[in-house]
Design a protein around this motif. Structure first.
Motif, PDB file in Angstrom:
ATOM      1  N   HIS A  45       0.844  -1.191   0.000  1.00 24.82           N
ATOM      2  CA  HIS A  45       0.000   0.000   0.000  1.00 24.82           C
ATOM      3  C   HIS A  45       0.884   1.248   0.000  1.00 24.82           C
ATOM      4  O   HIS A  45       1.878   1.288   0.717  1.00 24.82           O
TER       5      HIS A  45
ATOM      6  N   VAL B 264       1.420   4.977   1.153  1.00 25.74           N
ATOM      7  CA  VAL B 264       0.949   5.943   2.150  1.00 25.74           C
ATOM      8  C   VAL B 264       1.953   7.090   2.200  1.00 25.74           C
ATOM      9  O   VAL B 264       2.985   7.055   1.532  1.00 25.74           O
ATOM     10  N   THR B 265       1.635   8.117   2.986  1.00 28.65           N
ATOM     11  CA  THR B 265       2.627   9.165   3.207  1.00 28.65           C
ATOM     12  C   THR B 265       3.005   9.188   4.683  1.00 28.65           C
ATOM     13  O   THR B 265       2.213   8.813   5.551  1.00 28.65           O
ATOM     14  N   ALA B 266       4.221   9.600   4.937  1.00 27.12           N
ATOM     15  CA  ALA B 266       4.694   9.725   6.315  1.00 27.12           C
ATOM     16  C   ALA B 266       5.588  10.956   6.373  1.00 27.12           C
ATOM     17  O   ALA B 266       6.058  11.450   5.339  1.00 27.12           O
ATOM     18  N   LEU B 267       5.793  11.466   7.590  1.00 32.30           N
ATOM     19  CA  LEU B 267       6.751  12.568   7.768  1.00 32.30           C
ATOM     20  C   LEU B 267       8.075  11.973   8.196  1.00 32.30           C
ATOM     21  O   LEU B 267       8.121  11.147   9.112  1.00 32.30           O
TER      22      LEU B 267
ATOM     23  N   ARG C  54       6.955  12.227   2.914  1.00 34.32           N
ATOM     24  CA  ARG C  54       7.542  11.242   2.013  1.00 34.32           C
ATOM     25  C   ARG C  54       6.519  10.191   1.616  1.00 34.32           C
ATOM     26  O   ARG C  54       5.706   9.766   2.424  1.00 34.32           O
TER      27      ARG C  54
ATOM     28  N   VAL D 244       5.667   6.548   1.052  1.00 34.30           N
ATOM     29  CA  VAL D 244       6.228   5.343   1.651  1.00 34.30           C
ATOM     30  C   VAL D 244       5.338   4.170   1.280  1.00 34.30           C
ATOM     31  O   VAL D 244       4.129   4.323   1.143  1.00 34.30           O
TER      32      VAL D 244
ATOM     33  N   VAL E  68       3.936   0.481   2.492  1.00 32.12           N
ATOM     34  CA  VAL E  68       3.837  -0.383   3.670  1.00 32.12           C
ATOM     35  C   VAL E  68       3.134  -1.681   3.277  1.00 32.12           C
ATOM     36  O   VAL E  68       2.381  -1.731   2.305  1.00 32.12           O
ATOM     37  N   ALA E  69       3.400  -2.705   4.076  1.00 27.43           N
ATOM     38  CA  ALA E  69       2.812  -4.014   3.808  1.00 27.43           C
ATOM     39  C   ALA E  69       1.335  -4.016   4.170  1.00 27.43           C
ATOM     40  O   ALA E  69       0.923  -3.411   5.160  1.00 27.43           O
TER      41      ALA E  69
ATOM     42  N   ALA F 110       8.813  -2.165   1.723  1.00 26.51           N
ATOM     43  CA  ALA F 110       7.798  -1.757   2.686  1.00 26.51           C
ATOM     44  C   ALA F 110       8.113  -2.102   4.132  1.00 26.51           C
ATOM     45  O   ALA F 110       7.545  -1.516   5.041  1.00 26.51           O
TER      46      ALA F 110
END
Lengths: 265, 265
Positions: free
Chosen positions: B16, B18-21, B28, B30, B32-33, B150
């Protein structure tokens, strides 16, 4: 003085000395983590067998029952008796109903809730400073003793500010979380002002457990799953993963960026 | 052509976006599983809910039933139907007895055997060459795709010589082992000439499962517990842990040291 059940204090020495051959064919003395079965009985009824490092067997039993929603308050527990000869922990409640509930859980192989079935949990709304994350990671680097010596374990820590109140290592990610949950009840620690750290991956079940314990900040050295993020968003948990050295990734919640990392990416 | 149950082919896309800081406060993208609940029914009876990455749901269901000793041969299974709308996998055997057995298992939180209760399993007596270990580790470095992209997953691989026949990643160590066990039945692969690789820790339950599948060599990037070593000794499994780059530690069995590591310790 908080309420205490009558308890044994039967933590095992968690490290075993063995020999192994290294890649040069040379015999080396190596330390490995112990792993012992501990069968949990509640009021004489068998609930589950946990494979554990065994450092905090009483807290593990209490926290397991807490996280499985089988026990709602520590006062329901009259005694916790660990016996390693029989590999059992006997929890006495005097309440015949508790032992009759059936449960299963485990590492992605147990009873789980769908997002729509999540219970109503109110967590404290908090923020965390980057400088505190860095201070905590530095403090935590001093721990992780068994992992460094023996490998084969995961660690969880309960933190308040930069203070590490509890540090538990176990062979399973779940056991370490459960033992921390048990220690929190036994020490009568509040949850709103705590930070939960784990070396393990943030799968949905781990995030659910931390929400259930009531801790609003979750910090992991490892990665996170998509459902782990969804549950953190649902409950408003600050979720920080891949936290290592100066790096981290914030997947949910408010971080105050008050410390410039020493080494940029 | 080996026997095949009637099956869906409902593997999920495991990643999947997603965004992260990050630690500089910058957004960023990113990956993820994924992690989805999959409730296993056998002949309409609910057995367990597995939290899985979902890449090999049919093989996971088959391998879970194999490793829980609920199904003794693939021919007992008539069909395996995965439906992600209902988050279920339905296994039909036509045998009403199978679904009625109760089971629990998981990451150190399930049904386990004590050493004295271990079943009689005859494994092939084999040796492994250091040069093959190194060749395999090099080949495996090409895989580990989801983990690299991920994080948040463990990987298992089934190897024959330097060939990697199957590579399965999942959110739980147990699921990946179970899916490999399922694939081995579905592909009608023998076990005597195989090597089992995992990125996960070699706890007793994992070593037990590999013994039950009948594979005589177990190789892990991670550590091992004391009970994991004991079970390997009991069954004569070659047990190699901390296998990474040029290094490894042999905890049980015969390794032929035919390749000098490039970099000494």
């Amino acid at each position: 003085m908080p309420y205490q059940p009558e308890m044994t204090d039967a933590g095992l020495s968690p490290i075993h000395a063995v020999t192994a051959l290294d890649e040069l064919g040379q015999v080396r003395a190596v330390q490995v983590a112990g792993e012992a079965p501990l069968t949990l009985f509640v009021d004489e009824r068998k609930i589950v067998t946990l494979m554990t490092l065994g450092s905090y067997p009483e807290a593990l039993a209490v926290g397991y029952l807490r996280n499985q929603h089988l026990i709602k308050a520590l006062r329901e527990i009259k005694s916790v008796q660990v016996n390693w000869e029989t590999e059992t922990v006997k929890v006495n409640t005097g309440d015949k109903k508790i032992g009759s509930k059936a449960i299963t859980s485990g590492c992605g192989q147990g009873a789980v809730l769908s997002i729509s079935e999540l219970p109503a949990i109110q967590l404290a709304k908090v923020t965390i400073k980057q400088s505190l994350i860095y201070a905590l990671l530095r403090a935590l680097a001093q721990y992780n003793k068994i992992h460094r010596q023996a490998g084969g374990v995961h660690a969880c820590a309960l933190c308040q500010g930069v203070e590490i109140l509890a540090f538990v290592e176990d062979v399973g990610r779940h056991n370490a979380v459960d033992a921390i949950a048990g220690l929190m009840w036994l020490q009568d620690w509040s949850s709103d002002d705590k930070i939960f750290y784990t070396t393990g991956r943030l799968t949905s079940e781990i995030v659910m457990k931390v929400a259930h314990i009531g801790i609003p900040v979750l910090l992991s050295r490892s990665g996170v799953t998509h459902k782990g993020i969804q549950i953190a968003q649902e409950f408003g948990i600050i979720l920080i993963a891949h936290a290592k050295d100066q790096r981290f990734l914030v997947f949910n919640g408010d971080v105050i960026f008050d410390a410039c990392p020493a080494r940029p990416r």
